[in-house]
Design a protein around this motif. Structure first.
Motif, PDB file in Angstrom:
ATOM      1  N   THR A   1       0.833  -1.189   0.000  1.00  0.00           N
ATOM      2  CA  THR A   1       0.000   0.000   0.000  1.00  0.00           C
ATOM      3  C   THR A   1       0.871   1.243   0.000  1.00  0.00           C
ATOM      4  OG1 THR A   1      -1.729  -1.132   1.263  1.00  0.00           O
ATOM      5  CG2 THR A   1      -1.814   1.264   1.224  1.00  0.00           C
TER       6      THR A   1
ATOM      7  N   ARG B   1      -4.491   6.279   0.578  1.00  0.00           N
ATOM      8  CA  ARG B   1      -3.779   5.008   0.484  1.00  0.00           C
ATOM      9  C   ARG B   1      -4.186   4.293  -0.799  1.00  0.00           C
ATOM     10  NH1 ARG B   1      -1.643   3.165   5.703  1.00  0.00           N
ATOM     11  NH2 ARG B   1      -2.176   4.694   7.304  1.00  0.00           N
TER      12      ARG B   1
ATOM     13  N   SER C   1      -3.502   0.664  -2.946  1.00  0.00           N
ATOM     14  CA  SER C   1      -2.910  -0.666  -2.954  1.00  0.00           C
ATOM     15  C   SER C   1      -2.322  -0.968  -4.319  1.00  0.00           C
ATOM     16  CB  SER C   1      -3.957  -1.723  -2.586  1.00  0.00           C
ATOM     17  OG  SER C   1      -5.013  -1.717  -3.527  1.00  0.00           O
TER      18      SER C   1
ATOM     19  N   THR D   1      -0.305  -4.285  -6.699  1.00  0.00           N
ATOM     20  CA  THR D   1       0.013  -5.698  -6.820  1.00  0.00           C
ATOM     21  C   THR D   1       0.895  -5.900  -8.039  1.00  0.00           C
ATOM     22  OG1 THR D   1      -2.108  -6.341  -5.847  1.00  0.00           O
ATOM     23  CG2 THR D   1      -0.908  -8.026  -7.097  1.00  0.00           C
TER      24      THR D   1
END
Length: 414
Positions: A279, A288, A290, A292
């Motif tokens: 994050t 915030r 996130s 991946t």
């Protein structure tokens, strides 16, 4: 975003950013900002990693994360077939000033104050920067240099290893870091500040007893200094108000470290494992995001717009924060967000290129033989691309002809 990323991209891009002679090579990854009288930027990021090359920010590419810009995201890659030099693409971003101070003596630029004045630190015979002498204001137009601090202020402290940490600007003050030994045995790191106009003596902001060098990774804003330290394998962020007081731990910062994209914090560990997700945290707004890593992407670095890295085959990669939109960029060896620390919320990206001399992309310096590594800066808002070979890793470097080349990052945003 990870230690392996910084290490690999440092190796890949050092040749591009560090071409030509440059003093203080060990700390060339420090970054500084331009300070104009009419408009001053708010942060300076300084890092003691050798070279980090990339940057972020811009409105035009904000739709890339919306989910509706799939085609645009997949097709927009830098045009490396018509690569020009930095001075050709962004002429206002490169300044050339005298390579010696009035009266002689070498120096390096910590910050640009305005069109003619620079906050500088003197260098020794080897070209290394020493904050022990304190910062100076160099007025190129007037041909004058004014010292802001005197070594007598440090008292009985014996100089330590604090070379390479250039002074920064915080509002109307110069701020610098000094390391040394007090009482013959206490290793201390001290922050000092002095008004840029010389209207008051320098003052010590704090003295911290520690042998850790993680304080070298720091950010100076207009009202505070932030630095990271490790508690076990996890970092924690400290804040020192410039108005006075004691350093304090930033609540909730455990596990986060200073990335090149202030005020965005990034997950970090004191190890070598590859992070595959996490994050991003905006310390100013609280936002915030996130991210991946795509299974095919390694050494991931992200800004608020996209993630960048390298494929298993050593090709630069771009992807969305959620891991989709994976795209390899032919002719590149790596991509990274925000390494040049220009600013702009995802607008700028830097990459490395490696190719045999017989297949070198246009615009690159000739190399006698063997592979060569070059670097480029890509503005995703305008799609302008420039060769950054020879560009200072920080604010300035000494050119072969004796001039000081100064990189004005703010000019790219004006």
């Amino acid at each position: 975003m990870t230690t392996p990323l910084e290490q690999e991209l440092t190796r890949t891009l050092t040749a591009a950013v560090g071409a030509g002679p440059r003093p203080d090579e060990e700390f060339v990854g420090r970054v500084h900002r331009r300070q104009r009288q009419r408009r001053r930027r708010t942060v300076l990021v300084a890092a003691c990693t050798a070279v980090l090359v990339m940057i972020g920010g811009g409105a035009a590419v904000g739709t890339l994360m919306s989910g509706s810009g799939d085609a645009e995201f997949a097709e927009r890659i830098p045009d490396l077939d018509h690569l020009k030099s930095m001075e050709e693409v962004w002429p206002d971003a490169i300044r050339r000033i005298p390579g010696k101070l009035p009266g002689g003596g070498g120096y390096m630029v910590g910050a640009i104050l305005d069109d003619n004045r620079y906050l500088v630190a003197r260098t020794d015979e080897s070209g290394g920067v020493s904050n022990w002498l304190g910062p100076f204001v160099f007025d190129v137009a007037q041909g004058t240099v004014r010292q802001l601090a005197d070594t007598k202020l440090y008292g009985a402290m014996t100089p330590g290893i604090a070379s390479g940490f250039l002074p920064a600007v915080a509002g109307d003050q110069a701020v610098w870091l000094v390391n040394g030994v007090r009482d013959g045995q206490r290793i201390v790191w001290e922050w000092w500040a002095a008004p840029l106009d010389g209207s008051a003596p320098a003052r010590r902001l704090t003295s911290i007893e520690t042998s850790s060098i993680t304080m070298a990774q720091h950010v100076v804003t207009d009202d505070a200094i932030y630095w990271e330290d490790f508690q076990g394998r996890e970092p924690v962020l400290h804040r020192l108000p410039l108005s006075g007081g004691e350093p304090e731990v930033v609540p909730g910062s455990q596990g986060y470290g200073l990335g090149p994209r202030w005020p965005w914090l990034t997950p970090k560990t004191n190890g070598f494992e590859e992070q595959r997700g996490g994050t991003l945290w905006n310390l100013v707004t609280g936002e915030r995001l996130s991210w991946t890593a795509n299974p095919k992407t390694k050494h991931v670095s992200c800004d608020r717009v996209a993630c960048y890295g390298q494929s298993a085959g050593g090709v630069g990669v771009i992807q969305r924060l959620d891991g989709t939109g994976y795209r390899e960029v032919p002719g590149t060896t790596a991509l990274q967000a925000d390494g040049l620390r220009i600013g702009g919320n995802g607008r700028f990206v830097t990459g490395g290129m490696g190719s045999p001399s017989s297949e070198r992309p246009p615009g690159l310096r000739p190399v006698p033989d063997g592979p060569t590594t070059e670097g480029f800066l890509w503005d995703r808002e305008t799609d302008m691309v420039a060769n950054i070979s020879g560009l200072p890793g920080g604010v300035s470097r000494l050119a072969e002809n004796g001039d000081m080349i100064v990189f004005d990052r703010q000019a790219l945003l004006d």
